[in-house]
Structures are given as structure tokens and as C-alpha cells.
Design an enzyme around this catalytic site. Structure first.
Site, PDB file in Angstrom:
ATOM      1  N   SER A 200       0.788  -1.218   0.000  1.00 14.40           N
ATOM      2  CA  SER A 200       0.000   0.000   0.000  1.00 14.40           C
ATOM      3  C   SER A 200       0.826   1.276   0.000  1.00 14.40           C
ATOM      4  O   SER A 200       1.588   1.508  -0.915  1.00 14.40           O
ATOM      5  CB  SER A 200      -0.968  -0.045   1.180  1.00 14.40           C
ATOM      6  OG  SER A 200      -1.854   1.024   1.098  1.00 14.40           O
ATOM      7  N   HIS A 201       0.733   2.066   1.071  1.00 11.96           N
ATOM      8  CA  HIS A 201       1.384   3.376   1.090  1.00 11.96           C
ATOM      9  C   HIS A 201       2.867   3.278   1.460  1.00 11.96           C
ATOM     10  O   HIS A 201       3.558   4.289   1.468  1.00 11.96           O
ATOM     11  CB  HIS A 201       0.669   4.283   2.086  1.00 11.96           C
ATOM     12  CG  HIS A 201       0.706   3.759   3.492  1.00 11.96           C
ATOM     13  ND1 HIS A 201      -0.100   2.734   3.911  1.00 11.96           N
ATOM     14  CD2 HIS A 201       1.476   4.086   4.543  1.00 11.96           C
ATOM     15  CE1 HIS A 201       0.163   2.462   5.172  1.00 11.96           C
ATOM     16  NE2 HIS A 201       1.125   3.267   5.590  1.00 11.96           N
TER      17      HIS A 201
ATOM     18  N   ASP B  69      -6.271   2.449  -2.957  1.00 11.91           N
ATOM     19  CA  ASP B  69      -7.480   2.468  -2.132  1.00 11.91           C
ATOM     20  C   ASP B  69      -7.656   3.776  -1.346  1.00 11.91           C
ATOM     21  O   ASP B  69      -8.721   4.017  -0.791  1.00 11.91           O
ATOM     22  CB  ASP B  69      -7.548   1.243  -1.202  1.00 11.91           C
ATOM     23  CG  ASP B  69      -6.323   1.050  -0.347  1.00 11.91           C
ATOM     24  OD1 ASP B  69      -5.389   1.875  -0.442  1.00 11.91           O
ATOM     25  OD2 ASP B  69      -6.288   0.068   0.418  1.00 11.91           O
ATOM     26  N   ARG B  70      -6.613   4.606  -1.321  1.00 14.57           N
ATOM     27  CA  ARG B  70      -6.766   5.877  -0.587  1.00 14.57           C
ATOM     28  C   ARG B  70      -7.038   7.037  -1.537  1.00 14.57           C
ATOM     29  O   ARG B  70      -6.767   6.952  -2.727  1.00 14.57           O
ATOM     30  CB  ARG B  70      -5.484   6.191   0.180  1.00 14.57           C
ATOM     31  CG  ARG B  70      -5.158   5.171   1.235  1.00 14.57           C
ATOM     32  CD  ARG B  70      -4.012   5.672   2.085  1.00 14.57           C
ATOM     33  NE  ARG B  70      -3.648   4.669   3.074  1.00 14.57           N
ATOM     34  CZ  ARG B  70      -2.941   4.938   4.154  1.00 14.57           C
ATOM     35  NH1 ARG B  70      -2.517   6.168   4.383  1.00 14.57           N
ATOM     36  NH2 ARG B  70      -2.647   3.976   5.007  1.00 14.57           N
TER      37      ARG B  70
ATOM     38  N   ASP C 136      -1.613   1.168  -3.692  1.00 14.14           N
ATOM     39  CA  ASP C 136      -2.545   0.158  -4.189  1.00 14.14           C
ATOM     40  C   ASP C 136      -3.910   0.734  -4.562  1.00 14.14           C
ATOM     41  O   ASP C 136      -4.856  -0.012  -4.802  1.00 14.14           O
ATOM     42  CB  ASP C 136      -2.696  -0.977  -3.172  1.00 14.14           C
ATOM     43  CG  ASP C 136      -3.254  -0.505  -1.849  1.00 14.14           C
ATOM     44  OD1 ASP C 136      -3.085   0.688  -1.524  1.00 14.14           O
ATOM     45  OD2 ASP C 136      -3.863  -1.318  -1.127  1.00 14.14           O
TER      46      ASP C 136
ATOM     47  N   LYS D 148     -11.642   0.187   0.616  1.00 13.26           N
ATOM     48  CA  LYS D 148     -11.710   1.604   0.320  1.00 13.26           C
ATOM     49  C   LYS D 148     -11.305   1.790  -1.130  1.00 13.26           C
ATOM     50  O   LYS D 148     -10.622   0.949  -1.703  1.00 13.26           O
ATOM     51  CB  LYS D 148     -10.836   2.390   1.282  1.00 13.26           C
ATOM     52  CG  LYS D 148      -9.405   1.927   1.457  1.00 13.26           C
ATOM     53  CD  LYS D 148      -8.801   2.620   2.681  1.00 13.26           C
ATOM     54  CE  LYS D 148      -7.296   2.423   2.764  1.00 13.26           C
ATOM     55  NZ  LYS D 148      -6.933   1.283   3.619  1.00 13.26           N
TER      56      LYS D 148
ATOM     57  N   ASP E 241      -2.899   6.211  -3.385  1.00 11.70           N
ATOM     58  CA  ASP E 241      -1.702   5.594  -2.814  1.00 11.70           C
ATOM     59  C   ASP E 241      -1.220   4.402  -3.644  1.00 11.70           C
ATOM     60  O   ASP E 241      -1.723   4.157  -4.745  1.00 11.70           O
ATOM     61  CB  ASP E 241      -1.962   5.185  -1.361  1.00 11.70           C
ATOM     62  CG  ASP E 241      -2.930   4.024  -1.270  1.00 11.70           C
ATOM     63  OD1 ASP E 241      -3.787   3.893  -2.155  1.00 11.70           O
ATOM     64  OD2 ASP E 241      -2.827   3.226  -0.310  1.00 11.70           O
TER      65      ASP E 241
HETATM   66  C1  VG1 Z   1      -2.861   2.598   8.361  1.00 14.21           C
HETATM   67  C2  VG1 Z   1      -4.023   3.537   8.561  1.00 14.21           C
HETATM   68  C3  VG1 Z   1      -5.323   2.772   8.528  1.00 14.21           C
HETATM   69  C4  VG1 Z   1      -5.416   1.988   7.214  1.00 14.21           C
HETATM   70  C5  VG1 Z   1      -4.207   1.117   7.052  1.00 14.21           C
HETATM   71  C6  VG1 Z   1      -4.169   0.421   5.720  1.00 14.21           C
HETATM   72  O1  VG1 Z   1      -2.831   1.652   9.415  1.00 14.21           O
HETATM   73  O2  VG1 Z   1      -3.895   4.234   9.773  1.00 14.21           O
HETATM   74  O3  VG1 Z   1      -6.386   3.670   8.665  1.00 14.21           O
HETATM   75  O4  VG1 Z   1      -6.570   1.195   7.203  1.00 14.21           O
HETATM   76  O5  VG1 Z   1      -3.012   1.911   7.132  1.00 14.21           O
HETATM   77  O6  VG1 Z   1      -4.216   1.341   4.680  1.00 14.21           O
HETATM   78  P1  VG1 Z   1      -1.844   1.774  10.671  1.00 14.21           P
HETATM   79  O7  VG1 Z   1      -2.041   0.520  11.439  1.00 14.21           O
HETATM   80  O8  VG1 Z   1      -0.473   1.959  10.124  1.00 14.21           O
HETATM   81  O9  VG1 Z   1      -2.277   3.005  11.403  1.00 14.21           O
HETATM   82  V1  VG1 Z   1      -3.419   1.002   3.260  1.00 14.21           V
HETATM   83  O10 VG1 Z   1      -3.978   2.094   2.169  1.00 14.21           O
HETATM   84  O11 VG1 Z   1      -1.766   1.132   3.782  1.00 14.21           O
HETATM   85  O12 VG1 Z   1      -3.719  -0.593   2.972  1.00 14.21           O
HETATM   86 CO    CO Z   2      -3.599   1.494   0.348  1.00  5.54          CO
END
Ligand code: VG1
Ligand code: CO
Length: 552
Positions: free
Chosen positions: A118-119, A290-291, A288, A385, A286
Site C-alpha cells: 500500500s502506502h 485504495d486511498r 494500491d 476503500k 496511494d
Molecule cells: C494505516 C491507517 C489505517 C489503514 C491502514 C491500511 O494503518 O492508519 O487507517 O486502514 O493503514 O491502509 P496503521 O495501522 O499503520 O495506522 V493502506 O492504504 O496502507 O492498505
Molecule cells: Co492502500
């Protein structure tokens, strides 16, 4: 030839907020990936006489980051060797997270494996990740990720084949040990879904009228989707999509759409780019896909506010014209959407961080829309998302209301008041120090209710636990929170997506209905709570950090 390869458990394969994430070097070494994939199959394999995955379809795709191409081939071979009848793979191994969710649902698949961190940054020295989504298209619930983890701790062998790599560049079907492997267009199912949800004619008219969108795909997975939707379907001019070619290392940047990593987009939207006047809407996604980050001309829209505005205006899109069944937000997300829900007379649920907790509420039809402060927003159209969906809903609202982003947000605050909000992240903190900070703070909480701190009386101090209203499952230790009599709130949480040390997240919120305060800058409006959050937790003292690494 299907082979059973002996292996041994590898420690530390516990899925976090969203799947298993590790450094590429760790994932690519030895049997690491194979162990995890086999453990997923072992944990979710249907029981009973028929057993196995006979007749079932698995969806596979990823965000295109470094190691994606090789990992996909491993997953395909193992899916075939584990008896799946059919595997759907995105062309070039690409599927955004929301698109994978859409494909699973559209094709009645058993589930999917999404390869993404993801991010998190990518490249040979970056991160890799993998998560399992079930037949509803959503991330596996905790009970399943716990079962997967248990399998990783007792695995003795995995199944694979010696077949050659599948040509992922060519659309079409090949057979791998009798399993039909179909290389599919990664955009088609998701695009078809978007056409059904939104009034694309109205959006075409918006762009034909000169509306300007700047969409930053951050060299991540949304490029192909954004080109198809905005430029080809909706007629936005070429150049609307920026950084639209997925790169294995995301061009060396963090594909995290926030004010730090999407700095150039923010500068553009604030009118500080000498090469081009600020467009009407700025958005980014982001790694993948979803954001979503939303920035209007001259105004950053906090994700919590964006969720509230979308909830208040969703009826302007055909899919939501009949109204919303309910809404949900993750606990640290601001209460702005709660006020909209109250005005609409619909329920608002508060869940732990992570999309997996919305799944049951969406499946049960209790909610239509949901979101998180981390720039994730979505609806019941998929079980993830969905960054591009959020941008399309914003466009639909802008088209229908014939107002700018700033006017709409200011109008929203005038109606509902404003929830000032910020999140402070302390990254790569020593894990022991971070845990000690949380433990010490948790120990202080019981004494806080009734005390007056920074001029406010503490009305709530607890370690957030969630009971799922649909299946009754309980998830504990989801963040420490202190609430005050004026509606202000501080939340401390340790991230569950990082791969180096611990990341401490501090979430701060204060509500004001005072028109005179409405345009105050959030860091200033929250200054006394920020100081209180530092003092209560002893952040500087325990972590050695004088300031957060990322402020959003
Ligand atoms: C973070 C965000 C959370 C989100 C998760 C996955 O998690 O705070 O809101 O659902 O990333 O998003 P954490 O545990 O680091 O706070 V993604 O777009 O990285 O799959
Ligand atoms: Co993501």
C-alpha cells in the site's frame, strides 16, 4: 508436476492492520512467500467431504511494486498446485486493491490474494506485502488472519509445480496443471462498476465545460485506472493524470497521499506553482489505489471532513439517490460524519482502524458509506476503500452543486460546525520504547476521568475495544483514548502497517460551532491538546523525539 516441498515455520508472519508487510529482502528470501501463501490456503480451505478448492476461482494481482512480477508467478503456481480450478490475474500482474475487490465480486471468486504494501515505499530496499480477501471482496476478518498466523507457525510443507512462468503481458487463458489461468484487463470490471454508480454524462459535461482536475497517481497502481476513467471515459484533457505510469519503486517516492508526500500537488492547489494556475480539484491516490487525497483550490480537505461531506451529499450520485442505510468511521477518525448521520437520522458506527472491520456492517446492509482519517473512503460497491471512487463522488457533487470545493466545505462547516483535526506520526521509534509508552499511558487512564486538564474535564479514558454488532466478535487494544466534556479527544495508537521499529500515531480533535473560529489553522486550533498529548504520554522523554515526522 505438482510437488510437495518440505519447509519449516518462519517467525513473525503475523498480519497487521492490512495484511503481512515486510522488507522486500525478507519476502524474497527462501520459502518466505511460499510459506505464507500455503498458510493462507491451509487456513481458508473449505472443509467437508468435497474438500479443497475444486471448482473455485482465486483472484491475484498487485500494485506493481518491486518483486510483484516474481511473487505473482509463485502464487499462480501454488494456486494451481493447491487445486484451484481457475485463477484470474490482472495483466502485467496489476490489480488495484479496490479493483481486486470488484473482480472477486463480479466473478463469484472464492477470494483473492493482493500483493501490496500500500502506502509503504517500494523498490529493492522497500517494502512488500500480501493480504487475503474473501468471497465478499473484503479483507479477511481477524478470526481468519489469526488462523493464517497459526498455520504459519506449524507449516511443514507447501505445494507448487515446476511449470514455466505465465506470460502476464498477453490477455487470454492458459492451463497450469489443469487450472485455467486467465490474464484479465485489470481496469474493465472496476470501470464497469463506476459507470453504474455515477452519472458519467454529467461528469463528461463538467469536463467539457472546462473543469480542471489534477490527479496524482504517484507512479503507483491507479495510473492505468485514472487514465481510463478521467481521460478516456470522461474526456478530461491529457495531462489530467500525473505520474500515471506504475513504477516498481514509485519513482523513489512514498506512494502515500498526504501533505508531505503529495507536496507538489498541494503547492499546485494553493496556487504556488509558477507554471500553472491552481486547477478546480486536486486528488491523489496511494500505492494500491485504495486511498484518496482531496484538495480544492486553496483548501486542503481533511479526510475526516471529506467523509462527512460525501455522506451529506452522496444522494447527488445515482447509486446513493435513495439515501444511506448508515455510515461508519474508524475510531480515530473525527466525529464530523457523526453529525451528518445525526442530521440524516441514520446510524453511525465506530470501528477499530482497518477496513476489515467495515466488512460485516457492509455485508449486513447496516451501512452504505464508511471511511478512515488516513484518507480511505468507500461504500458498499466493493469491500475495500476506493480512491478513484471517492474522486468520482466528489466530481459528481461538484457537478451537481455547481460550487467549488471551498464553497462546499465552508458551507458544510456553517451547517454542522467544524471538527478541527490532525494526526501526528512518530516513525521508526524504538519498538520497546513505544510499547513502554503505551503501557505507562494505559496505566494512567483509570485515574483520569473527572480530572480537569488544559481547562477541560475528562469524561472518558480507555483502551478502545470493539464488539462487532453483526457477529459479536470482540477486538481489544485498538487505541488509547481520552475524551473531554467539550467533545475534544486525543487518541494514541501504534501503527500496524510499518516494517521498521514502531510508528506512534497521535490523533487530535476539537469541535467548534463558533463561526469566528471556523477558518483557524488546525495546528493552532489544536495547540493546547497537542501539548497535552505530549505531556500525558511523555513522548519526548520516552522516544527522544522532539517533534513528529509527519503531520497530516
Ligand atoms: C494505516 C491507517 C489505517 C489503514 C491502514 C491500511 O494503518 O492508519 O487507517 O486502514 O493503514 O491502509 P496503521 O495501522 O499503520 O495506522 V493502506 O492504504 O496502507 O492498505
Ligand atoms: Co492502500
Amino acid at each position: 508436476m505438482i510437488r510437495t516441498v518440505p519447509t519449516a515455520p518462519i517467525a513473525g508472519m503475523k498480519p497487521g492492520t492490512s495484511g503481512l508487510r515486510k522488507k522486500v529482502a525478507e519476502f524474497a528470501a527462501g520459502h518466505y512467500l511460499a510459506n505464507f501463501v500455503q498458510s493462507v490456503f491451509d487456513a481458508v480451505r473449505p472443509e467437508g467431504e468435497a474438500g479443497g478448492f475444486g471448482g473455485q476461482t482465486l483472484v491475484v494481482g498487485g500494485d506493481g511494486r518491486f518483486f510483484n512480477d516474481r511473487a505473482i508467478q509463485t502464487v499462480v503456481r501454488m494456486a494451481a498446485a493447491n487445486g484451484f480450478a481457475r485463477v484470474l490475474v490482472g495483466q502485467h500482474g496489476i490489480l488495484s486493491t479496490p479493483a481486486a475487490s470488484a473482480v472477486i465480486r463480479a466473478h463469484g471468486a472464492f477470494g483473492g490474494l493482493i500483493l501490496s504494501a500500500s502506502h509503504n515505499p517500494g523498490g529493492p530496499d522497500g517494502d512488500f506485502g500480501i493480504k487475503f480477501n474473501g468471497a465478499n471482496g473484503g479483507p479477511a476478518a481477524e478470526r481468519i488472519t489469526d488462523a493464517i498466523f497459526a498455520c504459519t507457525q506449524r507449516i511443514t510443507a507447501f505445494r507448487t509445480t515446476d511449470t514455466a512462468d505465465v506470460d502476464l503481458g498477453r490477455l487470454g487463458t492458459v492451463s497450469v496443471e489443469g487450472c485455467r489461468v486467465e490474464v484479465i484487463d485489470p481496469v474493465a470490471d472496476h470501470l464497469a462498476l463506476m459507470r453504474r454508480l455515477f452519472d458519467f454524462d454529467a461528469l463528461r459535461a463538467l469536463f467539457a465545460g472546462g473543469f480542471r482536475l489534477a490527479f496524482d497517481a504517484m507512479h503507483a497502481v491507479t495510473g492505468p485506472y485514472a487514465h481510463a476513467i478521467f481521460e478516456r471515459e470522461l474526456g478530461a484533457p491529457p495531462g489530467t493524470v500525473r505520474n500515471g505510469t506504475p513504477l516498481p519503486d514509485f519513482g523513489g517516492h512514498h506512494p502515500d497521499p498526504n501533505l508531505v508526500h503529495a507536496h507538489a500537488l498541494h503547492e499546485l492547489m494553493m496556487g504556488r506553482d509558477p507554471r500553472e494556475p491552481a486547477p478546480d480539484l486536486g486528488a491523489a491516490s496511494d500505492g494500491d489505489g485504495d486511498r484518496n487525497l482531496i484538495i480544492g483550490r486553496g483548501i486542503f480537505v481533511s479526510p475526516s471532513d471529506s467523509l462527512a461531506v460525501l455522506a451529506a451529499n452522496a444522494h447527488l450520485a445515482p447509486a446513493y439517490a435513495g439515501g444511506l442505510a448508515g455510515v461508519a468511521r474508524s475510531m480515530p477518525t473525527s466525529g464530523a460524519v457523526d453529525r451528518v448521520a445525526a442530521a440524516l437520522g441514520i446510524p453511525c458506527y465506530e470501528t477499530p482502524t482497518g477496513w476489515k472491520f467495515f466488512g460485516n456492517l457492509l455485508d449486513a446492509g447496516r451501512i452504505t458509506l464508511c471511511g478512515e482519517e488516513s484518507a480511505g473512503t468507500g461504500s458498499d460497491h466493493v469491500r475495500e476503500k476506493d480512491g478513484l471512487w471517492a474522486v468520482l463522488l466528489w466530481l459528481q457533487i461538484l457537478a451537481a452543486r455547481r460550487q467549488g470545493v471551498q464553497q462546499i466545505v465552508h458551507g458544510h462547516w456553517a451547517t454542522y460546525g467544524r471538527n478541527f483535526y490532525t494526526r501526528h506520526d512518530y516513525e521508526a521509534v524504538d519498538s520497546g520504547a513505544a510499547q513502554a509508552l503505551m503501557d505507562a499511558l494505559a496505566a494512567r487512564l483509570p485515574a483520569l476521568p473527572g480530572q480537569v486538564l488544559a481547562g477541560r474535564r475528562v469524561t472518558l479514558a480507555d483502551d478502545f475495544a470493539y464488539t462487532d454488532p453483526v457477529d459479536g466478535s470482540v477486538s481489544r487494544h485498538q487505541g488509547l483514548r481520552v475524551g473531554f466534556d467539550d467533545g475534544s479527544r486525543i487518541v494514541w495508537r501504534l501503527s500496524g502497517t510499518g516494517t521498521a521499529g514502531a510508528t506512534l500515531r497521535v490523533y487530535l480533535e476539537r469541535y467548534s460551532a463558533d463561526p469566528a473560529q471556523r477558518l483557524h489553522e488546525p495546528q493552532a486550533a489544536l495547540a493546547d491538546l497537542i501539548a497535552l498529548a505530549e505531556a500525558l504520554a511523555g513522548i519526548r522523554e520516552r522516544t527522544g523525539r522532539a517533534a513528529p515526522d509527519v503531520v497530516t
